[in-house]
Design an enzyme around this catalytic site. Structure first.
Site, PDB file in Angstrom:
ATOM      1  N   ARG A   1       6.786  15.054   7.604  1.00 55.27           N
ATOM      2  CA  ARG A   1       6.300  13.682   7.565  1.00 55.27           C
ATOM      3  C   ARG A   1       5.448  13.435   8.804  1.00 55.27           C
ATOM      4  O   ARG A   1       5.831  13.827   9.919  1.00 55.27           O
ATOM      5  CB  ARG A   1       7.467  12.676   7.556  1.00 55.27           C
ATOM      6  CG  ARG A   1       8.170  12.496   6.226  1.00 55.27           C
ATOM      7  CD  ARG A   1       7.276  11.836   5.178  1.00 55.27           C
ATOM      8  NE  ARG A   1       7.975  11.618   3.924  1.00 55.27           N
ATOM      9  CZ  ARG A   1       8.036  12.490   2.908  1.00 55.27           C
ATOM     10  NH1 ARG A   1       7.426  13.651   2.995  1.00 55.27           N
ATOM     11  NH2 ARG A   1       8.685  12.184   1.802  1.00 55.27           N
TER      12      ARG A   1
ATOM     13  N   GLU B   1      -0.367   7.545   5.919  1.00 54.22           N
ATOM     14  CA  GLU B   1      -0.939   7.930   4.615  1.00 54.22           C
ATOM     15  C   GLU B   1      -1.150   6.712   3.735  1.00 54.22           C
ATOM     16  O   GLU B   1      -0.308   5.817   3.740  1.00 54.22           O
ATOM     17  CB  GLU B   1       0.016   8.900   3.907  1.00 54.22           C
ATOM     18  CG  GLU B   1       0.050  10.250   4.569  1.00 54.22           C
ATOM     19  CD  GLU B   1       0.981  11.226   3.856  1.00 54.22           C
ATOM     20  OE1 GLU B   1       1.282  11.049   2.654  1.00 54.22           O
ATOM     21  OE2 GLU B   1       1.411  12.182   4.522  1.00 54.22           O
TER      22      GLU B   1
ATOM     23  N   HIS C   1      -1.194  15.990   1.425  1.00 53.11           N
ATOM     24  CA  HIS C   1       0.237  15.923   1.063  1.00 53.11           C
ATOM     25  C   HIS C   1       0.497  16.697  -0.238  1.00 53.11           C
ATOM     26  O   HIS C   1       0.893  16.116  -1.256  1.00 53.11           O
ATOM     27  CB  HIS C   1       0.695  14.466   0.925  1.00 53.11           C
ATOM     28  CG  HIS C   1       2.186  14.308   0.991  1.00 53.11           C
ATOM     29  ND1 HIS C   1       2.804  13.262   1.610  1.00 53.11           N
ATOM     30  CD2 HIS C   1       3.186  15.071   0.503  1.00 53.11           C
ATOM     31  CE1 HIS C   1       4.116  13.372   1.494  1.00 53.11           C
ATOM     32  NE2 HIS C   1       4.376  14.483   0.824  1.00 53.11           N
TER      33      HIS C   1
HETATM   34  C1  8YV Z   1       6.826  14.770  -2.730  1.00 52.44           C
HETATM   35  C2  8YV Z   1       7.762  15.034  -0.393  1.00 52.44           C
HETATM   36  O1  8YV Z   1       5.721  15.145  -3.445  1.00 52.44           O
HETATM   37  O2  8YV Z   1       9.735  15.166  -1.685  1.00 52.44           O
HETATM   38  C3  8YV Z   1       9.221  14.881  -0.635  1.00 52.44           C
HETATM   39  O3  8YV Z   1       9.901  14.447   0.316  1.00 52.44           O
HETATM   40  O4  8YV Z   1       7.327  14.881   0.672  1.00 52.44           O
HETATM   41  C4  8YV Z   1       6.724  15.365  -1.394  1.00 52.44           C
HETATM   42  O5  8YV Z   1       6.511  16.727  -1.345  1.00 52.44           O
HETATM   43  C5  8YV Z   1       6.886  13.286  -2.672  1.00 52.44           C
HETATM   44  O6  8YV Z   1       7.834  12.831  -1.794  1.00 52.44           O
HETATM   45  C6  8YV Z   1       7.158  12.655  -4.008  1.00 52.44           C
HETATM   46  O7  8YV Z   1       7.694  11.364  -3.888  1.00 52.44           O
END
Ligand code: 8YV
Length: 332
Positions: free
Chosen positions: A247, A276, A294
């Site tokens: 993140r 983002e 992402h």
């Molecule tokens: C997802 C992600 O695509 O799952 C996670 O925590 O960061 C991502 O790879 C995204 O969160 C989908 O809501």
């Protein structure tokens, strides 16, 4: 959309793979977002007023302002994603709303992309590919001193967050001849440390001064916000690289951009950003940065597996069982 009185109303905030949506429509009174337009906060409020179950993603901010307006029917937030920093877990818990996520199924895909960035940044892969594509630059042939990057083999990788994804990154990195170092709240099992020949650093500061590449693989929580702070980023060697597939909020992005511009950090591979979808233009302007939108978990297989997890969590809950992927604030 198919509807039925007896089935729980499930509102899905974004377009999911067809196979996932179809199964959801078979099982639940599902309201889809086939246009995939991100919902506004007002639309999210509307959704939590009507739904029994909300299926949000990382792009939906399910904060206190949204949750305090939830209707009495809302009992479950089945997040389509592993990270749950988009949901105010404390408010959800106080209102008796369960939160589930999709752990495990995106571990290998995310670790693959992390490894790809670990390889791509020091070896200048994006620069080389962009050069070949650019009609303005005509490749004049090989030269012994051109496009030189830095060797991966034998370098030290410092992993911040040695959970499922951190360990999967370590396995890959070990195969590429990297020496594994890690910082985690808890030391991992002895067998895991032995398998990975990993060195544990209780002090993140100490680890940062010694490694050649840092990979961020911890969740974003209040405790990890700006864990790579301005002070800590300055501890890195000027030859070090930063890779972040976790993140953006874990890194002080402004300071990262400043240090990259100053040549005080060698490069960065970033799949996630602090604000983002906004991306700091200073990062995008830098040749030392590979920026991705992402997409670390973006495989069709992964998305279908995530959808299946969401369905299992909803079905288990609606059948009166504990959903398997409940998130407790204390777990984070
Ligand atoms: C997802 C992600 O695509 O799952 C996670 O925590 O960061 C991502 O790879 C995204 O969160 C989908 O809501």
């Amino acid at each position: 959309m198919p509807t039925s009185q007896k089935k729980p109303v499930v509102i899905v905030t974004r377009k999911l793979p067809d196979v996932v949506e179809t199964r959801m429509c078979e099982l639940f009174d599902t309201r889809l977002n086939v246009d995939d337009r991100p919902m506004s906060q007002a639309q999210l409020v509307e959704a939590v007023k009507t739904a029994d179950v909300l299926v949000p993603t990382v792009t939906d901010r399910i904060d206190r302002a949204v949750l305090t307006q939830a209707g009495p029917r809302l009992r479950l937030i089945a997040n389509f994603g592993t990270g749950v920093d988009n949901v105010d877990l404390d408010t959800a818990r106080n209102r008796g709303i369960l939160v589930t996520n999709t752990p495990g199924v995106l571990t290998e895909d995310t670790a693959d992309m992390t490894m790809a960035l670990i390889l791509a940044v020091p070896r200048r892969l994006a620069e080389g590919a962009a050069y070949m594509r650019n009609p303005a630059t005509k490749w004049s042939g090989w030269s012994p001193t051109w496009m030189l990057g830095h060797r991966i083999f034998g370098k030290r990788l410092g992993i911040i967050g040695m959970g499922r994804i951190g360990q999967a990154v370590a396995r890959r990195a070990k195969a590429f001849g990297l020496q594994i170092h890690y910082h985690n709240r808890r030391r991992v099992l002895e067998e895991v440390e032995e398998e990975l020949e990993a060195t544990f650093w209780e002090s993140l500061d100490q680890m940062l001064t010694r490694v050649d590449i840092v990979s961020i693989n911890c969740p974003h929580t209040p405790a990890t916000y700006h864990l790579l702070s301005a002070r800590r980023l300055k501890l890195l060697k000027s030859s070090a690289y930063v890779v972040n597939t976790a993140r953006g909020e874990v890194v002080d992005e402004n300071e990262l951009a400043r240090l990259l511009e100053a040549g005080a950090i060698a490069g960065a591979g970033l799949d996630v950003f602090e604000h983002e979808p906004a991306v700091n233009p200073r990062l995008l302007a830098s040749d030392r940065v590979i920026a991705l939108p992402h997409m670390s978990s973006a495989t069709i297989e992964g998305r279908i597996d995530m959808g299946e997890k969401v369905i299992i969590n909803i079905k288990a809950y609606c059948d009166g069982h504990a959903p398997p992927d409940r998130v407790h604030p204390a777990m984070l």
